[in-house]
Design an enzyme around this catalytic site. Structure first.
Site, short mmCIF file in Angstrom:
data_model
loop_
_atom_site.label_atom_id
_atom_site.label_comp_id
_atom_site.label_asym_id
_atom_site.label_seq_id
_atom_site.Cartn_x
_atom_site.Cartn_y
_atom_site.Cartn_z
N HIS A 62 36.64 43.55 31.40
CA HIS A 62 36.32 44.21 32.66
C HIS A 62 37.60 44.71 33.32
O HIS A 62 37.70 45.88 33.71
CB HIS A 62 35.57 43.26 33.59
CG HIS A 62 35.52 43.71 35.02
ND1 HIS A 62 34.73 44.76 35.43
CD2 HIS A 62 36.19 43.29 36.12
CE1 HIS A 62 34.91 44.95 36.74
NE2 HIS A 62 35.80 44.07 37.18
N TRP A 110 43.33 40.23 32.14
CA TRP A 110 43.97 41.55 31.96
C TRP A 110 45.49 41.42 32.05
O TRP A 110 46.22 42.31 31.65
CB TRP A 110 43.45 42.57 32.97
CG TRP A 110 44.11 42.55 34.32
CD1 TRP A 110 43.83 41.69 35.35
CD2 TRP A 110 45.16 43.41 34.79
NE1 TRP A 110 44.64 41.96 36.42
CE2 TRP A 110 45.46 43.01 36.11
CE3 TRP A 110 45.86 44.48 34.25
CZ2 TRP A 110 46.44 43.64 36.90
CZ3 TRP A 110 46.84 45.10 35.02
CH2 TRP A 110 47.13 44.68 36.33
N TYR A 126 50.57 50.72 42.26
CA TYR A 126 50.83 51.92 43.08
C TYR A 126 50.48 53.19 42.33
O TYR A 126 50.12 54.20 42.94
CB TYR A 126 52.26 51.90 43.61
CG TYR A 126 52.29 50.93 44.77
CD1 TYR A 126 51.77 51.32 46.00
CD2 TYR A 126 52.68 49.62 44.61
CE1 TYR A 126 51.68 50.42 47.04
CE2 TYR A 126 52.60 48.72 45.64
CZ TYR A 126 52.09 49.12 46.87
OH TYR A 126 51.99 48.23 47.89
#
Ligand code: HEM
Ligand code: CU
Ligand code: CU
Lengths: 533, 373
Positions: free
Chosen positions: A78, A147, A263
């Site tokens: 995910h 992740w 960012y």
């Protein structure tokens, strides 16, 4: 041979190549932009389905649907899909479409590379998703280390599919770097006469800076996964303490990439919002140059704050203080942006079409995410927040209620220019309200369970956390299914039956070169450059 | 007005019904150490500053949204910068940040000061349990979750849900009240994080590193926490329980632990009967092996092998002992040689060779394990 002739042909007329070849071999910035956006939308549904598996499991205490092992595979994929497969490609798609049109160029500077950057992505995600398919079929496990893939969980203890994952990340990285080079080359070389840097639309500026961030940090990510690869297969021990390596070094390298990466996912969003707010306030953006400087300082600061993700790893206290102060500083330029947007709205003549609704909601919810970011920056308090649902709430406020919302806003804002048809405003508003209510029901309670002590990435929890997890799950399902409204609205607009034709300017307050082109925009944007006074 | 009253009524109804449930919390708790309290205070301060800023910014925005609409006939003004204003809203945040940074620095420096401690406990993370070692006391033990049934879909429903579900362990860490206890953290495999909110301590346990922190509290009680760093399949199932006792009770507990250790050492010397081995083996199996191989010995298909009729168990004893003592590298089957004593390994091997219809009849003694190591 015939392809060459056809291409030559295109220079003069607006003939599009036909059939599958139009997409496979496309060098056209609009077609490639469309493919990026469609790919991202598809990934949104795949990654979203995984999120619903996670939320379904967390609806109640106890295990109801999946084994803990599979749960970990869901959270990992995910995260990877949403970050690398949804947010990043969507912004690249928007850049592809809009940057040449905004600066008065005919196309991107490096059109063949553009094709290659896109077509790497389906390969990369095909590999990643294949590892999940194999897992479901009972052949080993898909990536299951989050992740952030911290070593040694992802190296010595990683499943066999980790090598698939490494290959996939390499492909995504190459794709991003090429995309970034292309954007820089386009902005530097193809601006219309008279368009100086300080006259570029803010969206172009933010992407210009983002592209530099990408070029700076994607190689760092590539380095990290390459070291993993050799640790796993060729006997090195970069991250293995037993061989003289250092697992904490992995985190430093990862976050040196990872913080600028966040960012990368928000600067283009700032750009989108800075286009939309002035349009619907019918008033010029407040503090154009301070917007540019704020974006640049955020980009600079993003390189010296990475270890705020690592306060609990036991760094020396001086390092903790440095990273705490540096992180707090980011709040200043971020604040400047928010103040500028509000000042742009101030004494405007506002209307609230769907793009504006999403943009205003972005400002509010992104700011909430910024506030929690500031709280997380305070190291002694972060010891309590770190790796809890409070962090999950923080980054979903900036990424979903922030970045994804800006993408929704952008799609509604530019869809009429892309297709020549107005989208259905009623459906747009419906999508906005259902999404906004449900997304807050989904993520706001996560602050509470996080503060109450629920760690992240767990498949089961004590019943004291049950109430708010139920709210979140209900919110998640409503939010997930409400995206079908968007899908329907887009399909309807593209097909153009029962829709209103868009004018060239589309929005009453719209200003900029892209709005001087006809709607739908011609296949080649500006074949003769316009002049900017 | 009527609508407003109805909304208020609804909200108060929601609030009162949730107060009736009232087992959940919305905010950090102050906790019981100086730095959990420090963290709580600074958290509260920063949060309210953010709320105040939010009220001002969103307030201005809401005003504009209501008043400065085209539909109200508002004409757009033409200003698009104001240098004074821009300087002010760059400087003022700096000052506010300064107010946050000063107390934050103080709390942080206090947290990192582990000098002058009264005792030390070394905490080691394992997949998926904690090991506590009382340095200089010769007392060390593992601490496992008490509900191994929680770990899999098939058995999770058997677990009774209450206030301590998933937050209870077989062996608690015990510390004395009012003593500065230095904690040393490391790991045996992947990175874990030891976290107890009431102490404000969260530290990663990292292989090859020793991290430090400390606890000192004047409030006896039982404090619970969980692993906070993803560490593999059962990351969600490695709770932490710390019991703070009076000095006396703590010393009693310590003496008890020492006596138990001596008894275990003695038992490794003697020869056991098969029944004793089976009884002990069943216990050892339940706490150390059942999480993966399941109480029934059936394992979890494709993930953890079943042990019923396994060729390793039905075959050569030496190979069977080797798998348990040295593990199978590159798999979740860890080396238990360093975690279990000879008697426990002998017991669990005997148990596996005779339970669930694996009727080999073999009896393995602690001395066999000693010889095999
Ligand atoms: C005011 C600006 C911000 C500040 C001060 C800030 C600060 C932080 C801090 C200190 C953490 C680490 C928390 C922890 O793990 O304990 C964090 C996590 C995170 N932030 Fe932010 N943040 C800001 C804005 C953003 C933005 C704009 C994004 C992305 C669009 C973002 C995305 C994330 C993500 C994804 C994580 C979690 C990473 C992970 O552990 O999986 N943040 N932030
Ligand atoms: Cu960060
Ligand atoms: Cu863990």
């Amino acid at each position: 041979m015939s392809a060459v002739i056809e291409e030559h042909h295109e220079e003069h007329h607006d003939h599009k190549p036909t059939g599958i070849g139009r997409w496979l071999f496309s060098t056209n910035h609009k077609d490639i932009g469309t493919m990026y956006l469609c790919f991202s939308f598809l990934m949104l549904f795949i990654g979203g389905a995984m999120a619903l598996v996670i939320r379904a499991e967390l609806f109640q205490p106890g295990l109801q649907f999946v084994e803990p092992e599979f749960f970990n595979q869901m959270t990992t994929l995910h995260g990877l899909i949403m970050v690398f497969g949804v947010i990043m490609p969507a912004f690249v798609g928007l850049a592809n479409w809009m940057v040449p049109m905004m600066i008065g160029a005919p196309d991107m500077a490096l059109p063949r590379m553009n094709n290659w950057s896109f077509w790497l992505l389906p390969g990369a995600f095909g590999i990643l998703i294949a590892s999940l398919v194999m897992s479901i079929m009972g052949m080993g496990s898909a990536p299951n280390f989050g992740w952030t893939f911290y070593a040694p969980l992802s190296t010595k203890y990683g499943p066999a599919s980790t090598d698939f994952f490494i290959f996939s990340v390499h492909m995504m990285g190459i794709s991003s770097i090429m995309g970034a080079i292309n954007i820089i080359a386009t902005i530097m070389n193809l601006r219309a006469p008279g368009m100086t840097y300080m006259k570029m639309p803010i969206f172009v500026w933010t992407w210009f800076i983002t592209a530099y961030l990408l070029i700076a940090v994607m190689p760092v990510l590539a380095g990290a996964v390459t070291m993993m690869l050799t640790d796993r297969n060729f006997g090195t021990s970069f991250f293995d303490a037993a061989g003289g390596g250092d697992p904490v070094m992995f985190q430093h390298i990862f976050w040196f990439f990872g913080h600028p990466e966040v960012y990368i996912m928000i600067l283009p969003a700032f750009g989108v919002i800075s286009q939309i707010i002035p349009t619907f306030a019918r008033k010029k953006i407040f503090g154009y140059s301070s917007m540019v400087y704020a974006t640049s300082s955020i980009a600079f600061l993003s390189f010296i704050v990475w270890a705020h993700h690592m306060f609990t790893t036991g760094m020396p206290v001086t390092a903790e203080l440095f990273f705490m102060y540096a992180t707090m500083l980011i709040a200043v330029p971020t604040g400047v942006k928010v103040f500028n947007w509000v000042s742009t709205m101030w004494k405007g003549s506002m209307t609230f079409e769907t793009p504006m609704l999403f943009a205003v909601a972005f400002i509010i919810m992104f700011t909430i995410g910024g506030f929690t970011g500031l709280m997380l920056a305070i190291a002694p308090a972060d010891f309590q927040y770190h790796d809890t649902y409070f962090v999950v709430a923080h980054f979903h406020y900036v990424l979903v209620n922030g970045a994804l919302y800006s993408i929704f806003a952008a799609v509604y804002f530019w869809l009429p220019k892309w297709t020549g048809n107005m989208y259905d405003e009623k459906l747009g508003k419906l999508h906005f309200w259902v999404s906004t209510i449900s997304v807050n029901l989904l993520f706001f309670p996560m602050h509470f369970v996080g503060l109450a002590g629920m760690p992240r990435r767990i498949p089961d929890y004590n019943m004291q956390f049950a109430e708010f997890n139920q709210w979140a799950t209900v919110g998640a399902f409503i939010f997930g299914f409400s995206q079908l409204i968007l899908l329907y609205n887009i399909v309807k607009t593209v097909r153009g039956r029962r829709t209103v034709k868009a004018t060239d300017q589309v929005w009453e307050g719209a200003d900029g070169l892209e709005w001087t082109l006809p709607s739908p925009a011609p296949f080649h944007s500006f074949t003769t450059p316009p002049t900017v006074k | 007005m009527r609508a407003a009253i109805r909304v208020a009524g609804f909200i108060s109804m929601m609030l009162s019904s949730s107060l009736a449930l009232a087992e959940y919390k919305l905010d950090l708790e102050p906790g019981v150490t100086t730095f959990s309290q420090g963290a709580y205070e600074i958290h509260t301060m920063v949060m309210w500053i953010c709320v105040a800023i939010g009220v001002v910014v969103f307030g201005a925005m809401t005003y504009a949204i209501i008043k400065h609409r085209k539909s109200k006939g508002h004409e757009a003004a033409s200003f698009h910068d104001n240098t004074t204003l821009e300087i002010v809203w760059t400087i003022v945040p700096f000052i506010i940040l300064g107010f946050m940074a000063v107390p934050a620095t103080k709390v942080l420096l206090n947290m990192e000061d582990t000098s002058n401690s009264d005792m030390s406990v070394k905490i080691t993370g394992y997949q998926w349990k904690w090991h506590y070692d009382y340095l200089g006391e010769d007392v060390s033990f593992f601490s496992n979750i008490t509900t191994p049934d929680s770990l899999s879909l098939a058995t999770s429903a058997n677990v009774k849900q209450d206030e301590t579900t998933l937050l209870d362990v077989d062996n608690r860490m015990v510390i004395p009240v009012n003593k500065k206890v230095r904690l040393l953290f490391t790991s045996n495999d992947v990175i874990h994080a030891w976290w107890v909110n009431d102490f404000g301590v969260k530290k990663d346990t990292i292989p090859g590193y020793i991290n430090e922190s400390w606890i000192k509290t004047d409030k006896p009680g039982v404090y619970r926490g969980q692993c906070a760093e993803l560490c593999g399949t059962n990351h969600g199932f490695m709770p932490i329980v710390v019991e703070v006792k009076s000095e006396e009770d703590y010393l009693d507990w310590l003496a008890g632990k020492k006596a138990a250790a001596a008894e275990a050492a003695a038992s490794a010397e003697k020869t056991w009967t098969k029944d004793e081995l089976m009884a002990q083996g069943e216990k050892v199996y339940a706490t150390n092996c059942g999480a993966c191989h399941q109480a029934s010995g059936q394992g979890i298909p494709n993930v953890f092998p079943g042990l019923v009729g396994s060729p390793i168990i039905m075959g050569d004893v030496a190979k069977h002992i080797d798998v348990i003592v040295n593990g199978v590298s590159g798999t979740a089957m860890q080396a238990f040689g360093g975690q279990l004593n000879d008697a426990d390994i002998a017991a669990v091997v005997t148990y596996e060779r005779n339970a669930w219809g694996n009727d080999t009849g073999d009896v393995i003694q602690p001395s066999d394990i000693k010889a095999a190591r």
